[in-house]
Design a protein around this motif. Structure first.
Motif, short mmCIF file in Angstrom:
data_model
loop_
_atom_site.label_atom_id
_atom_site.label_comp_id
_atom_site.label_asym_id
_atom_site.label_seq_id
_atom_site.Cartn_x
_atom_site.Cartn_y
_atom_site.Cartn_z
N SER A 1 43.65 -17.56 7.32
CA SER A 1 43.84 -18.98 6.97
C SER A 1 43.08 -19.36 5.71
O SER A 1 43.53 -20.21 4.93
CB SER A 1 43.39 -19.87 8.14
OG SER A 1 42.02 -19.67 8.41
N ALA B 1 44.75 -21.13 2.59
CA ALA B 1 44.27 -22.43 2.09
C ALA B 1 44.02 -22.37 0.59
O ALA B 1 44.29 -23.34 -0.15
CB ALA B 1 43.00 -22.82 2.84
N HIS B 2 43.48 -21.24 0.12
CA HIS B 2 43.27 -21.10 -1.32
C HIS B 2 44.60 -21.17 -2.07
O HIS B 2 44.71 -21.77 -3.14
CB HIS B 2 42.57 -19.78 -1.62
CG HIS B 2 41.09 -19.84 -1.46
ND1 HIS B 2 40.28 -20.61 -2.28
CD2 HIS B 2 40.26 -19.24 -0.57
CE1 HIS B 2 39.02 -20.48 -1.91
NE2 HIS B 2 38.97 -19.66 -0.86
N ARG C 1 45.97 -24.72 -2.49
CA ARG C 1 45.30 -25.59 -3.46
C ARG C 1 46.07 -25.68 -4.78
O ARG C 1 46.14 -26.75 -5.40
CB ARG C 1 43.89 -25.05 -3.73
CG ARG C 1 42.86 -25.50 -2.72
CD ARG C 1 41.50 -24.99 -3.10
NE ARG C 1 40.46 -25.67 -2.35
CZ ARG C 1 39.17 -25.40 -2.48
NH1 ARG C 1 38.79 -24.47 -3.33
NH2 ARG C 1 38.28 -26.06 -1.77
N THR D 1 41.80 -31.79 3.97
CA THR D 1 41.99 -30.92 5.13
C THR D 1 41.79 -29.46 4.74
O THR D 1 41.13 -28.70 5.46
CB THR D 1 43.41 -31.12 5.71
OG1 THR D 1 43.56 -32.47 6.12
CG2 THR D 1 43.63 -30.20 6.90
N VAL D 2 42.32 -29.06 3.61
CA VAL D 2 42.13 -27.70 3.14
C VAL D 2 40.65 -27.43 2.91
O VAL D 2 40.11 -26.37 3.30
CB VAL D 2 42.94 -27.45 1.86
CG1 VAL D 2 42.57 -26.11 1.22
CG2 VAL D 2 44.42 -27.48 2.17
N ASP D 3 39.95 -28.38 2.28
CA ASP D 3 38.52 -28.19 2.03
C ASP D 3 37.75 -28.05 3.34
O ASP D 3 36.84 -27.21 3.45
CB ASP D 3 37.97 -29.37 1.22
CG ASP D 3 38.52 -29.40 -0.20
OD1 ASP D 3 39.01 -28.34 -0.66
OD2 ASP D 3 38.49 -30.48 -0.83
N VAL E 1 38.90 -27.02 6.30
CA VAL E 1 39.20 -25.74 6.94
C VAL E 1 38.41 -24.62 6.28
O VAL E 1 37.83 -23.76 6.95
CB VAL E 1 40.72 -25.45 6.89
CG1 VAL E 1 41.01 -24.02 7.32
CG2 VAL E 1 41.47 -26.42 7.77
N LEU E 2 38.36 -24.63 4.97
CA LEU E 2 37.61 -23.59 4.26
C LEU E 2 36.12 -23.68 4.55
O LEU E 2 35.44 -22.67 4.76
CB LEU E 2 37.86 -23.72 2.75
CG LEU E 2 39.27 -23.34 2.27
CD1 LEU E 2 39.42 -23.64 0.79
CD2 LEU E 2 39.53 -21.87 2.55
#
Length: 563
Positions: free
Chosen positions: A343, A347-348, A351, A390-392, A394-395
């Motif tokens: 994941s 996610a990267h 972006r 949300t991506v940030d 999760v990371l």
């Protein structure tokens, strides 16, 4: 654990069993059993009565003095009174009052009769009694002391009636040797019997302890366990197996009673099918069965039979049961967890297109769009920002736990106004009518929480409730309240009960009961709460006669001194 705690020679120490000592058994074994003590005291009374009867006959024929008869009568009375004496403690010494009133008192009476009684009667056999009483109930020193005292009495009697080396001396020596032999043999046999009795009690206590340990282990297993006897009747059933076979909720102590569960399982339709399968000489390998339930449904169960045979015709069948639905859920969760390992990389990759969408939206804003186009562009920008956050998150959750430094940078929110605003935005997109009820009862509560994060937590909980609740009025309820230290935000719905396999992994990543769900909502919500020292937990709550699920967010109150 070390096995040094086992006494040497203890049979239990050579087999399977816990290695901790069972305190209290050694002390109990060292003290004479109350039943044996009472029995020997009654024998003492009968011996005194027999002696009184014999001396009464001698007195009637003029062969015994009256004082001897009186002494025997007093001895009978004393033995009857002695019945009220309790057994001595294992620490009682040779000269303890209890032994003075029994062993030494009997020796004194028999010595007086042997030395002073007229008529030439031989009271030598009576000396065996106090020696035997001391050997059986007392310590070895007491038995040897009683034998020595009896031997001295006999030797003194021989010295009074015969010259040194005569027949009386020989008789006294032989009798004294016999008294010592009785003391040694009786003490040895008594010690051995006491050790065997203690070992039996120890083994019985270990069996009870092992049974309790097995019960606790079987209770905590996620697999069902059923043990049947040679006739195929269930004899042991753990709670998991009882639920698999269609036994309803059993309350109180009976919920852990294997006998109650076995009896209940024996009357279920599922057991009838399972028993017929077991009677047909099933294979040793696992087999999948569809078992009928009382409500007409079927439960798919994987059965692994194993035969226990200890010889002498004692056999039992151990059935290991696995709920195939729960097993498939675990496999699905493991697959999603495996997907979660990539994941961060995904996610990267997300972006880059998000940045392109944001840049394109910004360029379109510069072309003097119309009012309708501007609203659409604003909506695109808002959702891009939310998706980017949300991506940030999760990371960041995949890399490191939340830090206190990030928590301190969050602003302070008035809880009730914020919840009310989020509810209005959510209802604008998902109208509920009377289905949603609110009760905001924390007007002064202020919490330190990032607004977007708290919005995301609340929206996640509302979306879950909307997905699973019924359509009846009050099916979804949102409440707030506070106490001295925390503010609580509760989202309750009358959604169906959450199964035990999923409930145990409810807040784990990629755990979901739906094949189309990633299972990240509750996980991220709890992660966001923990970032601000808050908690998110699940409760089963019944309201107005309706059972439902409540998700409660507990947030520390922000004190006035905080910046």
């Amino acid at each position: 654990m070390s096995t040094d705690a086992w006494p040497k020679g203890n049979p239990a120490g050579r087999g399977f069993g816990p290695s901790w000592p069972l305190r209290g058994l050694d002390d109990a074994a060292a003290a004479p059993p109350a039943r044996l003590w009472r029995l020997l005291l009654w024998v003492r009374v009968l011996l005194a009565l027999a002696l009184l009867a014999m001396e009464g006959v001698g007195w009637y024929h003029g062969q015994t003095g009256a004082w001897v008869l009186v002494l025997c009568a007093l001895f009978v009375a004393w033995t009857v009174v002695g019945l009220a004496l309790g057994p001595p403690a294992h620490t009682a010494g040779v000269w303890s009052p209890l032994w003075l009133l029994t062993v030494w008192a009997d020796l004194a009476v028999f010595a007086a009769l042997e030395v002073l009684a007229p008529g030439g009667l031989n009271f030598t056999p009576l000396f065996v009694w106090p020696v035997l009483l001391a050997a059986v109930l007392g310590p070895p020193r007491l038995a040897l002391g009683a034998a020595a005292a009896g031997t001295l009495v006999l030797l003194s009697r021989a010295a009074a009636v015969d010259t040194l080396g005569g027949a009386a001396w020989l008789q006294a020596g032989v009798t004294g040797t016999g008294l010592f032999a009785v003391a040694l043999l009786a003490a040895h046999l008594t010690t051995r019997l006491a050790a065997e009795a203690a070992a039996a009690r120890h083994g019985e206590a270990l069996a009870r302890l092992q049974t309790e340990v097995n019960r606790l282990i079987a209770r905590g297993l996620q697999e069902g366990i059923v043990v049947t006897d040679a006739s195929g009747a269930p004899r042991y059933v753990n709670p998991t197996a009882a639920r698999m076979l269609g036994v309803g909720e059993v309350g109180g102590p009976a919920a852990d009673d294997p006998d109650v569960l076995a009896q209940a399982v024996g009357h279920t339709p599922a057991w009838q099918v399972l028993a017929r399968w077991l009677a047909g000489a099933p294979p040793a390998s696992a087999h999948d069965l569809a078992l009928p339930l009382a409500d007409g449904r079927q439960r798919r169960v994987r059965v692994q039979p194993q035969r226990a045979d200890v010889g002498d015709g004692l056999t039992a069948d151990v059935l290991l049961l696995q709920d195939l639905h729960a097993l498939e859920q675990r496999i699905h969760t493991e697959k999603l967890a495996a997907m979660g390992r990539v994941s961060a990389a995904v996610a990267h990759e997300i972006r880059n297109p998000l940045a392109a969408i944001a840049q394109a939206s910004a360029l379109l804003q510069e072309d003097d769009p119309s009012a309708a186009q501007r609203r659409l562009l604003t909506l695109i920008e808002q959702n891009v920002r939310r998706l980017a956050r949300t991506v940030d998150d999760v990371l960041e959750a995949a890399r490191n736990p939340w830090s206190d430094a990030v928590t301190g940078s969050a602003g302070v929110l008035a809880l009730d106004p914020f919840v009310d605003a989020v509810l209005r935005d959510w209802l604008a997109q998902r109208p509920q009518g009377a289905r949603l009820q609110t009760s905001l009862a924390a007007p002064s509560a202020q919490v330190r929480f990032d607004p977007e994060h708290l919005r995301r937590v609340l929206v996640n909980l509302l979306d879950n409730a909307d997905r699973h609740a019924s359509a009846s009025p009050g099916a979804i309820q949102v409440e707030t309240h506070s106490n001295a230290h925390h503010a609580h935000l509760t989202v309750w719905s009358d959604s169906p009960p959450i199964g035990a396999p999923l409930r145990d992994h409810l807040f784990e990543p990629f755990a979901s009961a739906h094949s189309r769900s990633s299972g990240l909502g509750l996980f991220l919500s709890r992660e966001l709460c923990q970032r601000y020292h808050a908690s998110l937990h699940h409760e089963v709550v019944t309201r107005a006669g309706r059972a439902g699920n409540a998700f409660v967010v507990s947030v520390p109150l922000s004190t006035p001194s905080e910046p």
